[in-house]
Design a protein around this motif. Structure first.
Motif, PDB file in Angstrom:
ATOM      1  N   SER A  68       0.912  -0.984   0.029  1.00  0.00           N
ATOM      2  CA  SER A  68       0.066  -0.053   0.072  1.00  0.00           C
ATOM      3  C   SER A  68       0.663   1.011  -0.080  1.00  0.00           C
ATOM      4  O   SER A  68       0.679   2.101  -0.684  1.00  0.00           O
ATOM      5  CB  SER A  68      -0.998  -0.093   1.198  1.00  0.00           C
ATOM      6  OG  SER A  68      -1.530   1.212   1.070  1.00  0.00           O
TER       7      SER A  68
ATOM      8  N   HIS B 185       2.485   1.489  -3.463  1.00  0.00           N
ATOM      9  CA  HIS B 185       1.479   2.312  -4.364  1.00  0.00           C
ATOM     10  C   HIS B 185       0.864   3.630  -4.101  1.00  0.00           C
ATOM     11  O   HIS B 185       1.148   4.548  -4.973  1.00  0.00           O
ATOM     12  CB  HIS B 185       0.193   1.392  -4.367  1.00  0.00           C
ATOM     13  CG  HIS B 185       0.049   0.085  -5.039  1.00  0.00           C
ATOM     14  ND1 HIS B 185       0.654  -0.128  -6.120  1.00  0.00           N
ATOM     15  CD2 HIS B 185      -0.107  -1.086  -4.720  1.00  0.00           C
ATOM     16  CE1 HIS B 185       0.498  -1.326  -6.780  1.00  0.00           C
ATOM     17  NE2 HIS B 185      -0.030  -2.044  -5.581  1.00  0.00           N
TER      18      HIS B 185
ATOM     19  N   SER C   8      -6.232   4.358  -5.756  1.00  0.00           N
ATOM     20  CA  SER C   8      -6.955   3.176  -5.517  1.00  0.00           C
ATOM     21  C   SER C   8      -6.252   2.120  -5.236  1.00  0.00           C
ATOM     22  O   SER C   8      -6.889   1.334  -4.407  1.00  0.00           O
ATOM     23  CB  SER C   8      -7.627   3.096  -6.868  1.00  0.00           C
ATOM     24  OG  SER C   8      -6.957   2.769  -7.857  1.00  0.00           O
ATOM     25  N   GLY C   9      -5.113   1.771  -5.883  1.00  0.00           N
ATOM     26  CA  GLY C   9      -4.405   0.471  -5.510  1.00  0.00           C
ATOM     27  C   GLY C   9      -3.894   0.397  -3.898  1.00  0.00           C
ATOM     28  O   GLY C   9      -3.949  -0.649  -3.348  1.00  0.00           O
TER      29      GLY C   9
ATOM     30  N   LEU D  32      -5.192   2.149  -1.496  1.00  0.00           N
ATOM     31  CA  LEU D  32      -6.251   2.088  -0.599  1.00  0.00           C
ATOM     32  C   LEU D  32      -6.874   0.476  -0.382  1.00  0.00           C
ATOM     33  O   LEU D  32      -7.238   0.324   0.480  1.00  0.00           O
ATOM     34  CB  LEU D  32      -7.436   2.973  -1.050  1.00  0.00           C
ATOM     35  CG  LEU D  32      -8.904   2.938  -0.229  1.00  0.00           C
ATOM     36  CD1 LEU D  32      -8.553   3.216   1.181  1.00  0.00           C
ATOM     37  CD2 LEU D  32      -9.851   4.068  -0.797  1.00  0.00           C
ATOM     38  N   ARG D  33      -7.191  -0.076  -1.722  1.00  0.00           N
ATOM     39  CA  ARG D  33      -7.579  -0.975  -1.677  1.00  0.00           C
ATOM     40  C   ARG D  33      -6.771  -2.158  -0.822  1.00  0.00           C
ATOM     41  O   ARG D  33      -7.061  -3.163  -0.250  1.00  0.00           O
ATOM     42  CB  ARG D  33      -7.757  -1.768  -3.187  1.00  0.00           C
ATOM     43  CG  ARG D  33      -8.531  -2.938  -3.374  1.00  0.00           C
ATOM     44  CD  ARG D  33      -8.515  -3.299  -5.027  1.00  0.00           C
ATOM     45  NE  ARG D  33      -7.740  -3.089  -5.821  1.00  0.00           N
ATOM     46  CZ  ARG D  33      -7.287  -2.075  -6.523  1.00  0.00           C
ATOM     47  NH1 ARG D  33      -8.187  -1.196  -6.732  1.00  0.00           N
ATOM     48  NH2 ARG D  33      -6.265  -1.995  -7.435  1.00  0.00           N
ATOM     49  N   THR D  34      -5.489  -2.135  -1.124  1.00  0.00           N
ATOM     50  CA  THR D  34      -4.512  -2.889  -0.456  1.00  0.00           C
ATOM     51  C   THR D  34      -4.493  -2.582   1.115  1.00  0.00           C
ATOM     52  O   THR D  34      -4.319  -3.602   1.735  1.00  0.00           O
ATOM     53  CB  THR D  34      -2.950  -2.853  -1.290  1.00  0.00           C
ATOM     54  OG1 THR D  34      -3.250  -2.863  -2.363  1.00  0.00           O
ATOM     55  CG2 THR D  34      -2.127  -3.495  -0.525  1.00  0.00           C
TER      56      THR D  34
ATOM     57  N   LEU E 239      -7.092  -1.460   2.928  1.00  0.00           N
ATOM     58  CA  LEU E 239      -8.185  -2.003   3.541  1.00  0.00           C
ATOM     59  C   LEU E 239      -8.166  -3.640   3.565  1.00  0.00           C
ATOM     60  O   LEU E 239      -8.439  -4.245   4.632  1.00  0.00           O
ATOM     61  CB  LEU E 239      -9.327  -1.631   2.738  1.00  0.00           C
ATOM     62  CG  LEU E 239      -9.948  -0.251   2.653  1.00  0.00           C
ATOM     63  CD1 LEU E 239     -10.864   0.131   1.621  1.00  0.00           C
ATOM     64  CD2 LEU E 239     -10.199   0.302   4.102  1.00  0.00           C
ATOM     65  N   LYS E 240      -7.265  -4.062   2.782  1.00  0.00           N
ATOM     66  CA  LYS E 240      -7.285  -5.675   2.855  1.00  0.00           C
ATOM     67  C   LYS E 240      -6.262  -5.978   4.320  1.00  0.00           C
ATOM     68  O   LYS E 240      -6.563  -6.933   4.882  1.00  0.00           O
ATOM     69  CB  LYS E 240      -6.673  -6.378   1.631  1.00  0.00           C
ATOM     70  CG  LYS E 240      -7.321  -6.509   0.496  1.00  0.00           C
ATOM     71  CD  LYS E 240      -6.530  -7.203  -0.648  1.00  0.00           C
ATOM     72  CE  LYS E 240      -7.339  -7.120  -1.936  1.00  0.00           C
ATOM     73  NZ  LYS E 240      -6.669  -7.668  -3.002  1.00  0.00           N
TER      74      LYS E 240
ATOM     75  N   GLN F 257      -8.230   8.357   0.934  1.00  0.00           N
ATOM     76  CA  GLN F 257      -9.478   8.573   0.264  1.00  0.00           C
ATOM     77  C   GLN F 257      -9.534  10.004  -0.174  1.00  0.00           C
ATOM     78  O   GLN F 257     -10.541  10.401  -0.957  1.00  0.00           O
ATOM     79  CB  GLN F 257     -10.721   8.267   1.504  1.00  0.00           C
ATOM     80  CG  GLN F 257     -10.699   6.818   1.629  1.00  0.00           C
ATOM     81  CD  GLN F 257     -11.709   6.619   2.787  1.00  0.00           C
ATOM     82  OE1 GLN F 257     -11.847   7.349   3.750  1.00  0.00           O
ATOM     83  NE2 GLN F 257     -12.359   5.366   2.890  1.00  0.00           N
TER      84      GLN F 257
END
Length: 173
Positions: A51, A54, A61-62, A64-66, A68-69, A103
């Motif tokens: 994260s 990225h 977006s990458g 944030l997605r990572t 959150l995982k 975000q």
């Protein structure tokens, strides 16, 4: 008490900010100690590094997605974080701040993990210094070798490993 790979991870995370190397170190360790467990605390730390990598490349977006995982993994393992010398309360505050930053599309800023074990912090700082890094230094956003490391590496062994894994899976079907 702590795996040497984890100490090296901390040295890179807080020293040269080579999040790609952080990922590599812990991925190798995870594969040796807790393979296939996608909910391993090691996977959470790997994802945290990815994260940050990225985010530094402005892939919000990458990142944030990572993140959150990673957060989901950490939520279910606060005891594991404590065993790794990390202050849970400060760590979850940090994660929330990072999510908010992503975000909002705010630029990357280097951050430090809240290490609460003084002996661990000293070990990691010493490892950092032995590598010639300065603990707590900001990322060098002009260093293309650091920023674009994934584009510059030799992927031959990774491609071969994936081919072998695919052959093994097809053979067991």
């Amino acid at each position: 008490m702590y795996p040497s790979e984890y100490i090296q991870f901390l040295a890179h995370f807080h020293g040269d900010r080579d999040y790609f190397e952080c990922h590599e170190l812990l991925e190798d360790y995870w594969k040796k100690t807790d393979p296939r467990n996608k909910d391993s605390i090691w996977v959470g730390l790997i994802l945290l590094s990815v994260s940050a990598y990225h985010h530094r490349r402005n892939n919000f977006s990458g990142a944030l997605r990572t993140l959150l995982k990673a957060s989901k993994i950490f939520e279910f393992q606060p005891d594991s974080l404590a065993k790794l010398g990390i202050n849970n309360i400060e760590f979850f505050q940090l994660l929330n701040e990072q999510v908010s930053t992503l975000q909002k599309g705010e630029s990357y800023r280097s951050f430090s993990l809240p290490i609460c074990d003084k002996a661990l912090a000293e070990l990691a700082k010493k490892a950092c210094e032995q590598k010639g890094f300065m603990w707590g230094k900001e990322s060098d956003l002009t260093d293309k070798l650091l920023i674009d490391r994934h584009k510059l590496r030799d992927r031959t062994s990774i491609i071969e490993e994936r081919k072998q894994s695919l052959k093994t899976r097809k053979g067991s079907e």
